[in-house]
Structures are given as C-alpha cells and as structure tokens.
Design an enzyme around this catalytic site. Sequence first.
Site, PDB file in Angstrom:
ATOM      1  N   PRO A  81       0.836  -1.210   0.000  1.00  0.00           N
ATOM      2  CA  PRO A  81       0.000   0.000   0.000  1.00  0.00           C
ATOM      3  C   PRO A  81       0.871   1.260   0.000  1.00  0.00           C
ATOM      4  CG  PRO A  81      -0.780  -1.585   1.623  1.00  0.00           C
ATOM      5  CD  PRO A  81       0.558  -2.077   1.151  1.00  0.00           C
ATOM      6  N   GLU A  82       0.624   2.143  -0.946  1.00  0.00           N
ATOM      7  CA  GLU A  82       1.373   3.385  -1.040  1.00  0.00           C
ATOM      8  C   GLU A  82       0.481   4.544  -0.605  1.00  0.00           C
ATOM      9  OE1 GLU A  82       4.483   3.457  -1.541  1.00  0.00           O
ATOM     10  OE2 GLU A  82       4.894   1.463  -2.352  1.00  0.00           O
ATOM     11  N   LYS A  85       3.096   7.198   4.334  1.00  0.00           N
ATOM     12  CA  LYS A  85       2.310   5.966   4.376  1.00  0.00           C
ATOM     13  C   LYS A  85       1.875   5.608   5.791  1.00  0.00           C
ATOM     14  CE  LYS A  85       5.462   3.660   2.043  1.00  0.00           C
ATOM     15  NZ  LYS A  85       6.116   2.554   1.309  1.00  0.00           N
ATOM     16  N   HIS A  89      -5.550 -14.017   9.218  1.00  0.00           N
ATOM     17  CA  HIS A  89      -4.598 -12.905   9.211  1.00  0.00           C
ATOM     18  C   HIS A  89      -5.200 -11.604   9.737  1.00  0.00           C
ATOM     19  CE1 HIS A  89      -1.902 -15.536   7.086  1.00  0.00           C
ATOM     20  NE2 HIS A  89      -2.777 -15.710   6.113  1.00  0.00           N
ATOM     21  N   ARG A 130       1.364 -10.802   5.863  1.00  0.00           N
ATOM     22  CA  ARG A 130       2.823 -10.903   5.988  1.00  0.00           C
ATOM     23  C   ARG A 130       3.357 -10.314   7.293  1.00  0.00           C
ATOM     24  NH1 ARG A 130       5.465  -9.382   0.262  1.00  0.00           N
ATOM     25  NH2 ARG A 130       7.245 -10.377   1.287  1.00  0.00           N
ATOM     26  N   ARG A 189      23.102  15.117  -8.095  1.00  0.00           N
ATOM     27  CA  ARG A 189      22.688  13.766  -7.709  1.00  0.00           C
ATOM     28  C   ARG A 189      22.905  12.815  -8.885  1.00  0.00           C
ATOM     29  NH1 ARG A 189      21.831  13.399  -2.180  1.00  0.00           N
ATOM     30  NH2 ARG A 189      20.862  15.325  -1.462  1.00  0.00           N
ATOM     31  N   ARG A 217      13.533  -3.206  -7.810  1.00  0.00           N
ATOM     32  CA  ARG A 217      12.142  -2.928  -8.168  1.00  0.00           C
ATOM     33  C   ARG A 217      11.971  -3.067  -9.677  1.00  0.00           C
ATOM     34  NH1 ARG A 217       9.179  -0.120  -4.258  1.00  0.00           N
ATOM     35  NH2 ARG A 217      10.080  -0.573  -2.208  1.00  0.00           N
TER      36      ARG A 217
END
Length: 272
Positions: free
Chosen positions: A2-3, A58, A92, A111, A153, A262
């Site tokens: 979840p973002e 988050k 869960h 999890r 950067r 990713r």
Amino acid sequence: MPELPEVETTRRGIAPHILHHPITAVTLRHTQLRWPIDKALSRNLPGRTLVRADRRGKYLLLAVDDGRTLIWHLGMSGSLRIVEPTEPPGKHDHIDLRFAHGRVLRYHDPRRFGAFLATADDPAQHALICHLGPEPLTDDFNGEYLYERSRKRSTAVKSWIMDSRVVVGVGNIYANESLFLAKIHPLRAAGKLTRPACHRLADIIKAVLARSITQGGTTLRDFVGGDGKPGYFAQQLNVYGRGGEPCPVCAKPLTEKPLSQRTTVYCTHCQN
C-alpha cells in the site's frame, strides 16, 4: 505494498466510522508485527475516543483524546476495514478496535510487516516520521524544489523520487507511471534533469497520485479500501506490469528491467 493513495483512501474510508465514537474494546490476536505491539493498549484504549485521523506519508496517525497518537503502517500487505461485529476474524486478522456504535475497525496483514504503535509525544518527531520529505500534494512539493534537490545527484531519477527523504508516497507503481507521462527515462541521473523537466515531473506526480486517490488506490495484490472494496487505478496503468507489451503512445515494446530491486517499465522511444 500500500502506497500513499491506498493509505489516503483508507484514511478517508474509515474516518467517519472511527472518529468521535468511544472505543469499547481492543482485541490483539497477534502482537508480533514488524515491531511488537504494546499489549497494554488492549487495556488503556477502551473508554478513549479518536478525535482526528491524519496521514503522513504511508503512516496513519490517529489522535486519541488523551493526547496519544496511534501510528499505523500497513506494511507490505496490510489493510484496515470497517466490519460488522458478527463477521468472524480470519487467519490474518490481527487487531480489532470495536466502537460504541457496534462496528469494528479490523486490521488484516498476511505478511505481518505492518506496525501499530502509540506515542505520547509529537508524532512528527517520531523516529519513523521525522526524516520524511514533503507531502507530494502540498505546495511544498513543486518543480523548483525537485530541481534544487536534484543538483549533483547521480542516482537514477526513478530511485531518487522513490526516496521518502526526497518526497513521500511515490511508490514503484506511481514512479513508473509518472516518469512515462513526463517522458523521462527512469535511469537518467537525477542531477541531469533540466528545470522544465523537474516542473513537468512534479506536476505529473501530483496528478497521478490525485487521480489514484480519487479512484480508490490500486487493485494490485492485497489492497482493498476501508470499505472492503478494491481500487480501480490499476485499470488505467500505462506501463507498470506491462513489460513487453506495446507502448500506449508509440506501440513499440515496453522495456522491463530491475532497478534497485524494483521492476521498472518504460518506453525507450518515448522516454529517451
């Protein structure tokens, strides 16, 4: 995982059901999440009332009427839903907060990478929160900010905008989508972005996140909103999860490769 849009969707979904209604019971079925849950919460939260539901990155921040703040993180696969008290908990379903109106706020996390903590101090100073960058949907996050922060950067721009110290909430899905719409190659060094490119990227990040919130987050993996319904943003993804498929703009095959562990999907033609 979840973002920001999923967490904001959850906050908006649960707030009307949990604010200003006394907590009557707290059930902790499993106290070993990412960090151990303080078992005393099952004794000292009943009788208290949640007075505000905020979000920082988050993290959900639920203010209690005694000055404490509950810090809730959904981890990799967690969700918060409002359920009827007669709905039996699943394998869960680790935490229940029951309210005086009878309904239950239930935390589901297969999890167990989430977190449920309490602090009596300013949550903005908490170790998990104090290092976070600006919220992307505020005026503090803009193209000029990105341009100034990105100078010198060498980090790939996709990894850089996913760094929560730079800006919060730009997870993998939204980074892929934003860079595609901004026509920026994800492997380009952040420091090589021009000022116009930074302004374009900031505006698109805002638009992508705002649209996802409006549509209830994504339907990927385990996420459901506070009402138990899935989001629909995944139906409008341009590149994420579509490696090898035709680019929606030029029809050339989309490239997929790992970056910082990713999945990164982009168009070598449109994002050159």
